[in-house]
Design a protein around this motif. Structure first.
Motif, PDB file in Angstrom:
ATOM      1  N   GLU A   1       3.121   2.468  15.186  1.00 27.81           N
ATOM      2  CA  GLU A   1       1.704   2.234  14.875  1.00 27.81           C
ATOM      3  C   GLU A   1       1.547   1.112  13.847  1.00 27.81           C
ATOM      4  OE1 GLU A   1      -1.299   3.760  15.726  1.00 27.81           O
ATOM      5  OE2 GLU A   1      -0.832   5.769  16.483  1.00 27.81           O
TER       6      GLU A   1
ATOM      7  N   CYS B   1      -1.755   7.324  -0.126  1.00 27.33           N
ATOM      8  CA  CYS B   1      -1.613   8.645   0.477  1.00 27.33           C
ATOM      9  C   CYS B   1      -0.456   9.344  -0.221  1.00 27.33           C
ATOM     10  CB  CYS B   1      -1.382   8.565   1.989  1.00 27.33           C
ATOM     11  SG  CYS B   1       0.140   7.718   2.474  1.00 27.33           S
TER      12      CYS B   1
ATOM     13  N   ASN C   1       1.406  10.019   9.202  1.00 30.17           N
ATOM     14  CA  ASN C   1       0.088  10.454   9.668  1.00 30.17           C
ATOM     15  C   ASN C   1      -0.995   9.480   9.231  1.00 30.17           C
ATOM     16  OD1 ASN C   1       0.808  12.827  11.058  1.00 30.17           O
ATOM     17  ND2 ASN C   1       0.883  14.008   9.151  1.00 30.17           N
ATOM     18  N   PHE C   2      -0.853   8.940   8.036  1.00 32.55           N
ATOM     19  CA  PHE C   2      -1.878   8.060   7.482  1.00 32.55           C
ATOM     20  C   PHE C   2      -2.075   6.809   8.332  1.00 32.55           C
ATOM     21  CE2 PHE C   2      -3.505   4.788   4.620  1.00 32.55           C
ATOM     22  CZ  PHE C   2      -4.518   5.467   3.951  1.00 32.55           C
ATOM     23  N   VAL C   3      -0.992   6.226   8.847  1.00 37.56           N
ATOM     24  CA  VAL C   3      -1.118   4.983   9.616  1.00 37.56           C
ATOM     25  C   VAL C   3      -1.468   5.224  11.082  1.00 37.56           C
ATOM     26  CG1 VAL C   3       0.527   3.808   8.105  1.00 37.56           C
ATOM     27  CG2 VAL C   3       1.357   4.874  10.212  1.00 37.56           C
ATOM     28  N   SER C   4      -1.520   6.467  11.495  1.00 35.58           N
ATOM     29  CA  SER C   4      -1.783   6.770  12.903  1.00 35.58           C
ATOM     30  C   SER C   4      -3.263   6.623  13.235  1.00 35.58           C
ATOM     31  CB  SER C   4      -1.308   8.191  13.227  1.00 35.58           C
ATOM     32  OG  SER C   4       0.087   8.308  13.023  1.00 35.58           O
ATOM     33  N   GLY C   5      -3.521   6.445  14.508  1.00 33.93           N
ATOM     34  CA  GLY C   5      -4.901   6.385  14.968  1.00 33.93           C
ATOM     35  C   GLY C   5      -5.626   5.104  14.601  1.00 33.93           C
TER      36      GLY C   5
ATOM     37  N   ARG D   1      -5.755   3.545  11.700  1.00 34.38           N
ATOM     38  CA  ARG D   1      -6.403   3.539  10.380  1.00 34.38           C
ATOM     39  C   ARG D   1      -6.195   2.224   9.633  1.00 34.38           C
ATOM     40  NH1 ARG D   1      -5.576   8.471   6.267  1.00 34.38           N
ATOM     41  NH2 ARG D   1      -6.927   9.458   7.832  1.00 34.38           N
ATOM     42  N   ILE D   2      -5.026   1.571   9.813  1.00 33.39           N
ATOM     43  CA  ILE D   2      -4.769   0.337   9.074  1.00 33.39           C
ATOM     44  C   ILE D   2      -4.972  -0.903   9.948  1.00 33.39           C
ATOM     45  CG2 ILE D   2      -3.212   1.503   7.471  1.00 33.39           C
ATOM     46  CD1 ILE D   2      -0.855   0.220   8.981  1.00 33.39           C
TER      47      ILE D   2
ATOM     48  N   GLY E   1      -9.882   0.049  11.628  1.00 30.05           N
ATOM     49  CA  GLY E   1      -9.648   1.222  10.795  1.00 30.05           C
ATOM     50  C   GLY E   1     -10.380   1.191   9.470  1.00 30.05           C
ATOM     51  N   THR E   2     -10.096   2.197   8.660  1.00 32.18           N
ATOM     52  CA  THR E   2     -10.811   2.366   7.390  1.00 32.18           C
ATOM     53  C   THR E   2     -10.126   1.677   6.213  1.00 32.18           C
ATOM     54  OG1 THR E   2      -9.657   4.476   7.038  1.00 32.18           O
ATOM     55  CG2 THR E   2     -11.819   4.559   8.111  1.00 32.18           C
ATOM     56  N   LEU E   3      -8.842   1.311   6.351  1.00 28.69           N
ATOM     57  CA  LEU E   3      -8.131   0.629   5.271  1.00 28.69           C
ATOM     58  C   LEU E   3      -7.481  -0.641   5.822  1.00 28.69           C
ATOM     59  CD1 LEU E   3      -7.296   0.775   2.257  1.00 28.69           C
ATOM     60  CD2 LEU E   3      -5.131   1.780   3.025  1.00 28.69           C
TER      61      LEU E   3
END
Length: 389
Positions: free
Chosen positions: A169, A302, A309-313, A315-316, A320-322
Motif C-alpha cells: 500500500e 500512529c 493498518n494506518f497506511v491501508s485503504g 490513507r496516505i 487520503g486524509t494524511l
C-alpha cells in the motif's frame, strides 16, 4: 545515541528562501556530481532572487567526491566563510539544516546553501557508493542495503502482524502521488497485486518495495528571517530540528522495530511547539516500504505496531486524509543515492503552494524526515509558513 536537545536553536531562527532540483533521472553524459550540485545551487539562487556570490555558507555531501566542499567552492568561484561536509547517509541534509540554522544565528554566515549530487544511475551504484567491510556481517554476504531493511520489515511483520499487502500500500500511494508530478521517474499506475507479484529481491521485498536508482541533485538556500522578508519567494521558516544516531550496522540496531526517529521527532516537535496532528504535509525517507510505516509510528502519527493498518485503504495517497510523500517519494519520483534533500525541497514547495496537481491545499506546516545508513541515523525538520511564526 541521541544528540542533545536543540535548546540553543531558535524556533523560526532561519528560513528557506530558495529550493530547486538539478537534472534528474538519467543525466546527460559527462555531467558529474559537482555539476549537479552547482546546477541545483544556481537554480535555487534564481528561485530566491539571489546571486551565487551572495552565498557565504556552503554545506554539501555526496559519496562520489571525497572533498566536495573544496571542489564545489572552486566550481562556484566562491570562498565561503562557513563550510560543512557532514555525511551521515541520506539523513545528512536534515542535519545540515540544523547546522545552517546554528551558523546563521551565530553570524557565521548570512546565506547558506545546502547541496547534493549523484550520478549513481549513470556510473552504477557500486561505483557511486563503495560498501565498507564489516567483519560481523560481510562474511554472511548480505545484499545491502536491501537485506538490512528486509530484516526490520520481517521483524515488524512477526511482532505486529504487518502484512506484505500493507507494505505494498505504501508503494501504491507513492506511485499515485508520482503520477501528479511531471518530473517523477515512474509514469504508470501501480496496484497492490503488481507489487506483490514483482521480482522478489529480499523477502518480504519485491523490486516495487524498493526505491529507484536514479541520477540527480539539488539545493536549498537558507538565510536569516530579516533578510528572508525582502527576497523573491515567501520564506519557509525552520520551526524545529531533531537528530538521533542509534547504530551503524543493522546487527547492532537496539530494536529492529523502533528507529531513532522516535527521539529526533520528539526534539523537533518540542522545538517547534507542535504535535503530529498539527502537521499538514508529511515527507518521509521511503527507501523501502517499511520505512514509511516505521517513521509514521515513531514520529507519532500512529501508535507503534499500527503502521500497517494506518497506511491501508489509501490513507496516505492523494485521496487520503494524511498527505505523505507528495512528490512520489524515493519509490516513484527519484532516488539518487542519498534522498534526504528532496524531502526538504518538496516540503518547502508545498508550503509555498507551488506543487500544482499534487498541492495540499492551505498547507501551513510540513515535516521532512531523513534516514541514513541502514535505519542508522535519523533527522527531522519541521517547517512552517509566516502564519506559524
Amino acid at each position: 545515541m541521541s544528540g542533545p536537545a536543540n535548546s540553543g536553536l531558535r524556533r523560526g531562527g532561519a528560513a528557506v528562501v530558495g529550493a530547486a532540483e538539478s537534472d534528474l533521472g538519467h543525466v546527460a553524459d559527462g555531467l558529474n556530481v559537482i555539476d549537479l550540485m552547482a546546477q541545483g545551487i544556481a537554480r535555487a539562487a534564481e528561485d530566491a532572487g539571489l546571486k551565487i556570490r551572495d552565498i557565504d555558507g556552503l554545506i554539501c555531501a555526496t559519496t562520489q567526491a571525497r572533498t566536495s566542499g573544496l571542489s564545489l567552492s572552486e566550481y562556484l568561484g566562491i570562498s565561503p566563510r562557513y563550510i560543512d561536509t557532514t555525511i551521515l547517509g541520506g539523513s545528512s541534509f536534515m542535519f545540515h539544516v540544523a547546522h545552517a540554522v546554528a551558523a546563521l544565528q551565530l553570524g557565521l554566515c548570512e546565506v547558506a546553501a545546502i547541496a547534493y549530487g549523484s550520478t549513481q544511475r549513470s556510473v552504477g551504484r557500486q561505483q557511486a557508493s563503495v560498501r565498507e567491510v564489516n567483519p560481523y556481517e560481510t562474511p554472511y554476504r548480505p545484499f545491502l542495503p536491501s537485506t538490512a531493511y528486509a530484516l526490520a520489515a520481517s521483524r515488524h511483520m512477526h511482532e505486529f502482524g504487518t502484512t506484505r499487502e500493507q507494505l505494498a500500500e505504501v508503494a501504491v500511494a507513492a506511485r499515485q502521488w508520482a503520477l501528479l508530478n511531471p518530473v517523477a521517474w515512474e509514469k504508470k499506475p501501480l496496484t497492490v497485486a503488481e507489487v506483490l507479484s514483482a521480482r522478489m529481491v529480499s523477502y518480504p521485498f519485491t523490486v516495487r518495495d524498493i526505491c529507484l536508482v536514479t541520477d540527480g541533485g539539488g539545493a536549498i538556500i537558507l538565510t536569516t528571517p530579516e533578510r528572508a522578508k525582502n527576497l523573491k519567494k515567501p520564506p519557509v521558516y525552520v520551526l524545529g530540528c531533531g537528530q538521533a544516531i542509534t547504530h551503524a550496522n543493522i546487527s547492532s540496531m537496539p530494536d529492529l522495530t523502533v528507529t531513532g526517529a522516535l527521539e529526533s521527532g520528539k526534539q523537533a516537535f518540542a522545538m517547534a511547539g507542535l504535535k503530529p496532528s498539527d502537521i499538514a504535509v508529511v515527507e518521509l525517507y521511503d527507501a523501502f516500504t517499511i520505512n514509511t510505516i516505521l517513521f509514521l509510528e515513531d514520529l507519532g502519527f500512529c501508535a507503534k505496531g499500527e503502521g500497517g493498518n494506518f497506511v491501508s485503504g489509501g490513507r496516505i495517497a492523494p485521496s487520503g486524509t494524511l498527505p505523505v510523500n507528495t512528490n512520489g517519494g524515493g519509490l516513484s519520483y527519484c532516488h539518487p543515492g542519498m534522498y534526504g534533500l528532496f524531502l526538504l525541497i518538496e516540503a518547502v514547495r508545498q508550503l509555498r503552494g507551488e506543487c500544482g496537481a499534487r498541492q495540499v491545499l492551505s498547507a501551513q506546516t510540513a515535516i521532512a524526515h531523513g534516514n541514513g545508513g541502514v535505519l542508522s541515523s535519523q533527522s527531522t525538520v519541521i517547517f512552517g509558513t509566516a502564519a506559524t511564526i
